[in-house]
Design a protein around this motif. Structure first.
Motif, mmCIF file in Angstrom:
data_model
loop_
_atom_site.group_PDB
_atom_site.id
_atom_site.type_symbol
_atom_site.label_atom_id
_atom_site.label_comp_id
_atom_site.label_asym_id
_atom_site.label_seq_id
_atom_site.Cartn_x
_atom_site.Cartn_y
_atom_site.Cartn_z
ATOM 1 N N VAL A 107 32.426 42.645 34.440
ATOM 2 C CA VAL A 107 32.719 43.016 33.096
ATOM 3 C C VAL A 107 33.592 42.103 32.412
ATOM 4 O O VAL A 107 34.654 41.701 32.677
ATOM 5 C CB VAL A 107 33.782 44.468 33.075
ATOM 6 C CG1 VAL A 107 34.123 44.832 31.797
ATOM 7 C CG2 VAL A 107 32.930 45.463 33.868
ATOM 8 N N HIS A 108 32.898 41.450 31.165
ATOM 9 C CA HIS A 108 33.732 40.441 30.604
ATOM 10 C C HIS A 108 35.059 40.624 29.777
ATOM 11 O O HIS A 108 34.950 41.950 29.454
ATOM 12 C CB HIS A 108 32.792 39.934 29.473
ATOM 13 C CG HIS A 108 31.754 38.999 30.285
ATOM 14 N ND1 HIS A 108 31.788 37.828 30.813
ATOM 15 C CD2 HIS A 108 30.388 39.252 30.145
ATOM 16 C CE1 HIS A 108 30.812 37.320 31.373
ATOM 17 N NE2 HIS A 108 29.827 38.165 30.990
ATOM 18 N N GLY A 109 35.802 39.890 30.053
ATOM 19 C CA GLY A 109 37.342 40.218 29.582
ATOM 20 C C GLY A 109 38.152 41.102 30.259
ATOM 21 O O GLY A 109 39.386 41.190 30.017
ATOM 22 N N PHE A 136 43.029 34.299 37.192
ATOM 23 C CA PHE A 136 42.610 34.843 36.145
ATOM 24 C C PHE A 136 40.998 35.026 35.986
ATOM 25 O O PHE A 136 40.545 35.716 34.623
ATOM 26 C CB PHE A 136 43.235 34.396 34.545
ATOM 27 C CG PHE A 136 42.902 34.792 33.208
ATOM 28 C CD1 PHE A 136 42.920 36.203 32.805
ATOM 29 C CD2 PHE A 136 42.473 33.738 32.301
ATOM 30 C CE1 PHE A 136 42.648 36.335 31.578
ATOM 31 C CE2 PHE A 136 42.086 34.335 31.098
ATOM 32 C CZ PHE A 136 42.402 35.195 30.722
ATOM 33 N N GLN A 137 40.508 34.437 36.838
ATOM 34 C CA GLN A 137 38.803 34.504 36.740
ATOM 35 C C GLN A 137 38.228 34.631 37.978
ATOM 36 O O GLN A 137 38.931 34.402 38.974
ATOM 37 C CB GLN A 137 38.635 33.029 36.207
ATOM 38 C CG GLN A 137 39.113 31.980 37.100
ATOM 39 C CD GLN A 137 38.543 30.493 36.434
ATOM 40 O OE1 GLN A 137 37.487 30.047 37.140
ATOM 41 N NE2 GLN A 137 39.223 29.722 35.613
ATOM 42 N N LEU A 148 39.940 38.344 34.072
ATOM 43 C CA LEU A 148 40.698 39.741 34.435
ATOM 44 C C LEU A 148 41.436 40.597 33.555
ATOM 45 O O LEU A 148 42.157 41.439 34.171
ATOM 46 C CB LEU A 148 41.266 39.058 35.901
ATOM 47 C CG LEU A 148 40.675 38.426 36.891
ATOM 48 C CD1 LEU A 148 41.542 38.138 37.944
ATOM 49 C CD2 LEU A 148 39.464 39.090 37.430
ATOM 50 N N GLY A 149 41.538 39.906 32.346
ATOM 51 C CA GLY A 149 42.301 40.602 31.530
ATOM 52 C C GLY A 149 43.629 39.619 31.419
ATOM 53 O O GLY A 149 43.982 38.871 32.319
ATOM 54 N N THR A 155 47.251 38.795 39.436
ATOM 55 C CA THR A 155 46.392 39.503 40.213
ATOM 56 C C THR A 155 45.914 38.671 41.144
ATOM 57 O O THR A 155 45.572 38.923 42.313
ATOM 58 C CB THR A 155 45.368 40.417 39.375
ATOM 59 O OG1 THR A 155 46.280 41.340 38.733
ATOM 60 C CG2 THR A 155 44.472 41.190 40.085
ATOM 61 N N THR A 156 45.231 37.533 40.545
ATOM 62 C CA THR A 156 44.635 36.576 41.425
ATOM 63 C C THR A 156 45.287 36.388 42.649
ATOM 64 O O THR A 156 44.876 36.328 43.739
ATOM 65 C CB THR A 156 44.324 35.258 40.695
ATOM 66 O OG1 THR A 156 43.562 35.476 39.507
ATOM 67 C CG2 THR A 156 43.384 34.302 41.479
ATOM 68 N N ALA A 157 46.579 35.952 42.422
ATOM 69 C CA ALA A 157 47.509 35.464 43.749
ATOM 70 C C ALA A 157 47.728 36.639 44.587
ATOM 71 O O ALA A 157 47.531 36.395 45.568
ATOM 72 C CB ALA A 157 48.870 35.031 43.047
ATOM 73 N N VAL A 158 47.987 37.981 44.021
ATOM 74 C CA VAL A 158 48.234 38.793 45.081
ATOM 75 C C VAL A 158 47.139 39.210 46.024
ATOM 76 O O VAL A 158 47.009 39.522 47.018
ATOM 77 C CB VAL A 158 49.079 40.040 44.315
ATOM 78 C CG1 VAL A 158 49.320 41.282 45.489
ATOM 79 C CG2 VAL A 158 50.082 39.697 43.661
ATOM 80 N N ALA A 159 45.778 38.935 45.317
ATOM 81 C CA ALA A 159 44.530 39.434 45.818
ATOM 82 C C ALA A 159 44.380 38.449 46.790
ATOM 83 O O ALA A 159 43.694 38.912 47.992
ATOM 84 C CB ALA A 159 43.530 39.420 44.791
#
Ligand code: ASP
Ligand code: MG
Length: 422
Positions: A107-109, A136-137, A148-149, A155-159
């Motif tokens: 989902v873009h954006g 972020f991507q 990712l918004g 979120t990238t880091a924690v994931a």
């Protein structure tokens, strides 16, 4: 060796000296015996500038193209950071989100991470290298670049921390940012707000969703779900940050640990609509299909008809109005109106579950300073009031004071002492 994920926000990599300083922090973590995975945001306000540029060439930039454009911001910062690390004699390789194995739903954006294929990260780590991942991507299964918004690098880091199971070996995630931790309220608005040494995921999640801009809410969700401790620290003075971790018994002593103000809200109201079975599902399905996140929903009976209203981010208001307009036309029922200029003030604490009088104290605090409440929503650990945006900052100060969260308050000191014992 435990692995830590170090994430540097835009301000922490804002220019060349800051990038070199970030590289120093990474080197320090390596010297302290950690394996390190780095995640970086775009430099400074790069993402804002890229969006502004897009809006100069197109009134409504295509979401796919906007993702292609925004993703370049993080690519610049990770390559520079990897170069700076190599200058310090540390082997480092920058990776795009896709190269790091971050897969999204496409989902873009506002893409969501569906999985992380860790092979490449693990290979680099086992060779003693430092992967420097663009936050972020990620890429979809079709290979499309998606973001990712806003604020998504957290979120990238924690994931990544979750996917690499860093907590199992004593690792965690460090978020370097331009604030030195999580405060009882935004210190720019509330003078005398104090920093919390520790906070539970649940509380942080509420604060993040409520507009405490310290952390991306989805990052906290990931942390909670996979048990990744998250340490929020200031990139220039990183000594005492806030640790976000599982709830512990001492945390329930206080009814409220923090307050937040969410600004730029709009409200959509649909009045005089016949409450047929399935109505709500139909309306909110239409919004969900466009990935519009709805804030608080209220419904009240109006004689034989009903009224459904909800708040949402101001930015999504126009799209929501358009979508619901179509639905109402198809139903040939209901009258829609929209309001802007609203804010939400909230008080949060896991201790609320076991303390009485939280609601009355909050309402009185607002009443005493002459602020009208337009709507109230509550959860087990949160109490929120919708108010006029113009009253936002005053409301936050009043609520913060009412719960004794300010500097020197006994309640806060009790909390800190307790946390320091942990
Ligand atoms: N650069 C992106 C943004 O500004 C992602 C982030 O900073 O986390 O929203
Ligand atoms: Mg950011």
């Amino acid at each position: 060796m435990p692995t830590i994920v170090q994430k540097f926000g835009g301000s922490s990599v804002g220019d060349a000296p800051r990038i070199r300083r970030a590289a120093q922090r990474i080197a320090e973590a390596r010297s302290a015996g950690f394996d390190v995975v780095v995640v970086a945001s775009a430099m400074g306000h790069t993402t804002d500038s890229l969006i502004a540029l897009a809006e100069e060439v197109a009134a409504h930039p295509d979401r796919r193209e906007l993702d292609m454009l925004m993703a370049t911001g993080e690519q610049a910062s990770v390559s520079l950071l990897a170069m700076a690390l190599r200058e310090l004699g540390l082997p480092a390789s920058s990776l795009t989100g896709g190269q790091a194995g971050i897969r999204t739903d496409g989902v873009h954006g506002r893409a969501r991470i569906t999985r992380i294929e860790c092979g490449r990260l693990e290979r680099l780590l086992s060779r003693g290298e430092i992967p420097v991942v663009a936050g972020f991507q990620g890429t979809s299964d079709e290979g499309e670049i998606t973001t990712l918004g806003r604020g998504g690098s957290d979120t990238t880091a924690v994931a990544i921390g979750a996917a690499l199971h860093v907590a199992q070996a004593g690792g965690y995630c460090e978020i370097f940012t331009d604030v030195d931790g999580v405060y009882t309220a935004d210190p720019r608005i509330v003078r005398g707000a104090v920093k919390l040494p520790r906070i539970s995921y649940e509380e942080m999640l509420e604060l993040a969703t409520l507009g405490a801009a310290v952390m991306h809410a989805r990052a906290v969700l990931f942390g909670e779900k996979y048990g990744v401790p998250i340490h929020v620290r200031h990139s220039q003075k990183p000594d005492h940050g806030t640790m976000i971790s599982r709830e512990n018994p001492g945390m329930e002593e206080l009814a409220v640990v923090g307050c937040a103000l969410k600004e730029d809200l709009g409200r959509v109201s649909i009045r005089q609509i016949k409450n047929v079975v399935g109505l709500q599902g139909q309306l909110f399905w239409a919004l969900a299909s466009a990935n519009i996140v709805v804030d608080d929903i209220m419904q009240t009976e109006q004689g034989s008809a009903t009224m459904i209203a909800f708040t949402l981010d101001h930015a999504d208001l126009a799209e929501a109005k358009q979508i619901l307009g179509k639905e109402l036309l198809a139903l040939n029922d209901g009258e829609m109106s929209v309001e802007v200029g609203l804010s939400k003030v909230s008080a949060v604490g896991v201790g609320m579950k076991s303390h009485a009088g939280v609601a009355s104290r909050m309402f009185r605090a607002l009443g005493d300073v002459g602020i009208a409440i337009h709507n109230i929503t509550t959860s087990e650990i949160k109490m929120s009031c919708i108010i006029d945006a113009a009253n936002g900052q005053r409301a936050l100060n009043a609520v913060h004071a009412a719960f004794g969260l300010g500097l020197g308050s006994n309640a806060t000191i009790a909390m800190q002492t307790d946390c320091e014992r942990q």
